[in-house]
Design a protein around this motif. Structure first.
Motif, PDB file in Angstrom:
ATOM      1  N   ASP A  28      -0.747  -3.900   5.452  1.00  0.00           N
ATOM      2  CA  ASP A  28      -0.430  -2.887   4.278  1.00  0.00           C
ATOM      3  C   ASP A  28       0.409  -3.671   3.378  1.00  0.00           C
ATOM      4  OD1 ASP A  28       0.617  -0.869   3.067  1.00  0.00           O
ATOM      5  OD2 ASP A  28       1.659   0.524   4.713  1.00  0.00           O
ATOM      6  N   VAL A  29      -0.048  -3.782   2.132  1.00  0.00           N
ATOM      7  CA  VAL A  29       0.760  -4.261   1.048  1.00  0.00           C
ATOM      8  C   VAL A  29       1.877  -3.947   0.978  1.00  0.00           C
ATOM      9  CG1 VAL A  29       0.178  -4.966  -1.476  1.00  0.00           C
ATOM     10  CG2 VAL A  29      -1.570  -4.874   0.102  1.00  0.00           C
TER      11      VAL A  29
ATOM     12  N   GLY B 149      -6.578  -9.107  -7.125  1.00  0.00           N
ATOM     13  CA  GLY B 149      -6.372  -7.767  -7.046  1.00  0.00           C
ATOM     14  C   GLY B 149      -6.947  -6.966  -8.070  1.00  0.00           C
ATOM     15  N   MET B 150      -8.126  -6.337  -7.492  1.00  0.00           N
ATOM     16  CA  MET B 150      -8.848  -5.657  -8.339  1.00  0.00           C
ATOM     17  C   MET B 150      -8.452  -4.150  -7.981  1.00  0.00           C
ATOM     18  SD  MET B 150     -12.650  -5.891  -9.319  1.00  0.00           S
ATOM     19  CE  MET B 150     -13.642  -5.293  -7.920  1.00  0.00           C
ATOM     20  N   HIS B 151      -8.270  -3.467  -9.076  1.00  0.00           N
ATOM     21  CA  HIS B 151      -7.785  -1.816  -8.956  1.00  0.00           C
ATOM     22  C   HIS B 151      -6.523  -1.762  -8.271  1.00  0.00           C
ATOM     23  CE1 HIS B 151     -12.582  -0.706  -9.302  1.00  0.00           C
ATOM     24  NE2 HIS B 151     -12.020  -1.480 -10.282  1.00  0.00           N
ATOM     25  N   LEU B 152      -5.736  -2.489  -8.455  1.00  0.00           N
ATOM     26  CA  LEU B 152      -4.374  -2.289  -7.834  1.00  0.00           C
ATOM     27  C   LEU B 152      -3.621  -1.277  -8.598  1.00  0.00           C
ATOM     28  CD1 LEU B 152      -3.195  -5.954  -6.482  1.00  0.00           C
ATOM     29  CD2 LEU B 152      -4.646  -4.113  -5.253  1.00  0.00           C
ATOM     30  N   CYS B 153      -3.335  -0.041  -7.970  1.00  0.00           N
ATOM     31  CA  CYS B 153      -2.634   0.717  -8.553  1.00  0.00           C
ATOM     32  C   CYS B 153      -1.353   0.608  -8.432  1.00  0.00           C
ATOM     33  CB  CYS B 153      -3.174   2.335  -7.800  1.00  0.00           C
ATOM     34  SG  CYS B 153      -4.747   2.745  -7.972  1.00  0.00           S
ATOM     35  N   GLY B 154      -0.725   1.079  -9.637  1.00  0.00           N
ATOM     36  CA  GLY B 154       0.930   1.213  -9.491  1.00  0.00           C
ATOM     37  C   GLY B 154       1.714   0.148  -8.838  1.00  0.00           C
ATOM     38  N   LEU B 155       2.450   0.406  -7.850  1.00  0.00           N
ATOM     39  CA  LEU B 155       3.283  -0.555  -7.340  1.00  0.00           C
ATOM     40  C   LEU B 155       2.352  -1.716  -6.575  1.00  0.00           C
ATOM     41  CD1 LEU B 155       6.171   1.703  -5.759  1.00  0.00           C
ATOM     42  CD2 LEU B 155       6.080   0.419  -7.880  1.00  0.00           C
ATOM     43  N   LEU B 156       1.413  -1.395  -6.237  1.00  0.00           N
ATOM     44  CA  LEU B 156       0.576  -2.458  -5.704  1.00  0.00           C
ATOM     45  C   LEU B 156       0.495  -3.776  -6.458  1.00  0.00           C
ATOM     46  CD1 LEU B 156      -2.554  -0.368  -4.188  1.00  0.00           C
ATOM     47  CD2 LEU B 156      -0.677  -1.371  -2.732  1.00  0.00           C
ATOM     48  N   SER B 157       0.221  -3.556  -7.640  1.00  0.00           N
ATOM     49  CA  SER B 157       0.352  -4.614  -8.646  1.00  0.00           C
ATOM     50  C   SER B 157       1.683  -5.385  -8.745  1.00  0.00           C
ATOM     51  CB  SER B 157       0.053  -4.220 -10.099  1.00  0.00           C
ATOM     52  OG  SER B 157      -1.418  -3.624 -10.326  1.00  0.00           O
TER      53      SER B 157
ATOM     54  N   ARG C 163       3.594  -5.814  -6.138  1.00  0.00           N
ATOM     55  CA  ARG C 163       3.828  -6.530  -4.844  1.00  0.00           C
ATOM     56  C   ARG C 163       2.689  -7.776  -5.117  1.00  0.00           C
ATOM     57  NH1 ARG C 163       6.121  -4.108  -0.296  1.00  0.00           N
ATOM     58  NH2 ARG C 163       5.920  -6.329   0.012  1.00  0.00           N
ATOM     59  N   ALA C 164       1.671  -7.632  -5.443  1.00  0.00           N
ATOM     60  CA  ALA C 164       0.890  -8.793  -5.816  1.00  0.00           C
ATOM     61  C   ALA C 164       1.527  -9.796  -6.644  1.00  0.00           C
ATOM     62  CB  ALA C 164      -0.620  -8.470  -6.284  1.00  0.00           C
ATOM     63  N   VAL C 165       2.071  -9.438  -7.811  1.00  0.00           N
ATOM     64  CA  VAL C 165       2.731 -10.334  -8.725  1.00  0.00           C
ATOM     65  C   VAL C 165       3.825 -11.230  -7.661  1.00  0.00           C
ATOM     66  CG1 VAL C 165       4.164 -10.808 -10.583  1.00  0.00           C
ATOM     67  CG2 VAL C 165       2.165  -9.463 -10.586  1.00  0.00           C
ATOM     68  N   GLY C 166       4.399 -10.335  -6.870  1.00  0.00           N
ATOM     69  CA  GLY C 166       5.819 -11.151  -6.268  1.00  0.00           C
ATOM     70  C   GLY C 166       5.246 -11.966  -5.292  1.00  0.00           C
ATOM     71  N   LEU C 167       3.871 -12.158  -5.076  1.00  0.00           N
ATOM     72  CA  LEU C 167       3.527 -13.201  -3.719  1.00  0.00           C
ATOM     73  C   LEU C 167       3.724 -14.543  -4.611  1.00  0.00           C
ATOM     74  CD1 LEU C 167       0.245 -11.515  -2.257  1.00  0.00           C
ATOM     75  CD2 LEU C 167       2.787 -11.913  -1.340  1.00  0.00           C
TER      76      LEU C 167
ATOM     77  N   VAL D 180      -4.706 -13.215  -9.816  1.00  0.00           N
ATOM     78  CA  VAL D 180      -5.646 -12.783 -10.817  1.00  0.00           C
ATOM     79  C   VAL D 180      -5.573 -11.257 -10.662  1.00  0.00           C
ATOM     80  CG1 VAL D 180      -7.940 -12.522 -11.889  1.00  0.00           C
ATOM     81  CG2 VAL D 180      -7.399 -14.731 -10.671  1.00  0.00           C
ATOM     82  N   LEU D 181      -4.909 -10.536 -11.670  1.00  0.00           N
ATOM     83  CA  LEU D 181      -4.817  -8.972 -11.365  1.00  0.00           C
ATOM     84  C   LEU D 181      -5.529  -8.286 -12.571  1.00  0.00           C
ATOM     85  CD1 LEU D 181      -2.949  -7.021  -9.765  1.00  0.00           C
ATOM     86  CD2 LEU D 181      -1.165  -7.639 -11.568  1.00  0.00           C
ATOM     87  N   ALA D 182      -6.173  -7.233 -12.044  1.00  0.00           N
ATOM     88  CA  ALA D 182      -6.704  -6.052 -12.892  1.00  0.00           C
ATOM     89  C   ALA D 182      -6.082  -4.884 -12.598  1.00  0.00           C
ATOM     90  CB  ALA D 182      -8.204  -5.900 -12.842  1.00  0.00           C
ATOM     91  N   PRO D 183      -4.771  -4.555 -13.147  1.00  0.00           N
ATOM     92  CA  PRO D 183      -4.158  -3.457 -12.902  1.00  0.00           C
ATOM     93  C   PRO D 183      -4.922  -2.222 -12.992  1.00  0.00           C
ATOM     94  CG  PRO D 183      -3.108  -4.387 -14.753  1.00  0.00           C
ATOM     95  CD  PRO D 183      -4.117  -5.241 -13.947  1.00  0.00           C
ATOM     96  N   CYS D 184      -4.673  -1.076 -12.227  1.00  0.00           N
ATOM     97  CA  CYS D 184      -5.437  -0.018 -12.450  1.00  0.00           C
ATOM     98  C   CYS D 184      -4.769   1.015 -13.224  1.00  0.00           C
ATOM     99  CB  CYS D 184      -5.955   0.424 -11.013  1.00  0.00           C
ATOM    100  SG  CYS D 184      -6.857   2.017 -11.158  1.00  0.00           S
ATOM    101  N   CYS D 185      -3.787   1.658 -12.561  1.00  0.00           N
ATOM    102  CA  CYS D 185      -3.023   2.685 -13.245  1.00  0.00           C
ATOM    103  C   CYS D 185      -1.519   2.394 -13.127  1.00  0.00           C
ATOM    104  CB  CYS D 185      -3.242   3.921 -12.714  1.00  0.00           C
ATOM    105  SG  CYS D 185      -3.015   4.048 -10.806  1.00  0.00           S
ATOM    106  N   LEU D 186      -0.765   3.006 -13.897  1.00  0.00           N
ATOM    107  CA  LEU D 186       0.820   2.887 -14.095  1.00  0.00           C
ATOM    108  C   LEU D 186       1.230   3.441 -12.635  1.00  0.00           C
ATOM    109  CD1 LEU D 186       1.526   4.024 -17.601  1.00  0.00           C
ATOM    110  CD2 LEU D 186       1.589   1.691 -16.814  1.00  0.00           C
TER     111      LEU D 186
END
Length: 192
Positions: A105-106, A133-141, A143-147, A158-164
């Motif tokens: 769980d991310v 991270g493709m389609h990472l909604c909101g806080l998931l993005s 968390r990815a950057v925090g890695l 490599v991140l394609a944020p989905c929604c705010l």
């Protein structure tokens, strides 16, 4: 990709859209790992890229992870999602032996350390890691950057944020995002 064992990856509604989005992610991955037309030396000869570990966060049915594993057979690929692994394609039956699934769980507090353990188990210091991270909604993005900060072997995200994230989660969001007027301006700030 046409093997019956991978029908869950390719036999889906929205395949064309999913493929188009995945190709954009793959183009960025190729630049990072030094593969493809941008990785030619001065004589035009291709350079062999080193072995990498690619982590596909919130993989869903594993479409992007499968493409990476097939296109880069000497890479280790880990598909991460919180769903049960029984929803994943039958990779070994299709001959895709470089892809692993990890049920994580991310958003869990222990996520970065659990992922770090998986990365170490797959060759840790010997391989650099790229997180997709493709389609990472909101806080998931976030968390990815925090890695990038949490795990020293993560060389790129490599991140394609989905929604705010919702404005009710403003405490977890960079403060200037919601100060912008209009959805497009907010999204631009979110991406930045």
């Amino acid at each position: 990709l046409s093997q019956p064992a991978l029908h869950g990856v390719t036999g889906r509604k929205g395949f064309t859209r999913e493929l188009t989005e995945a190709l954009a992610m793959l183009a960025r991955l190729r630049r990072i790992v030094g593969a493809g037309p941008d990785s030619r030396d001065s004589r035009g000869a291709g350079r062999e890229e080193p072995s990498w570990h690619v982590v596909d966060l919130c993989t869903g049915k594993g479409f992007l992870a499968t493409l990476v594993a097939v296109l880069f057979p000497h890479f280790v690929v880990t598909a991460v999602d919180r769903r049960d692994g029984s929803y994943m394609p039958h990779y070994e039956a299709a001959g895709v032996t470089n892809l692993r699934y990890a049920q994580l769980d991310v958003l869990a507090p222990s996520f970065a350390s659990e992922l770090g353990g998986l990365i170490d188990a797959e060759g840790g210091g010997a391989r650099r890691t790229v997180v997709l991270g493709m389609h990472l909604c909101g806080l998931l993005s976030l968390r990815a950057v925090g890695l990038l900060q949490a795990l020293p072997t993560v060389a790129a995200v490599v991140l394609a944020p989905c929604c705010l994230p919702g404005q009710h989660r403003a405490e977890d969001t960079p403060p200037d995002v919601f100060k912008a007027l209009g959805h497009e301006a907010k999204y631009d700030r979110w991406c930045a």
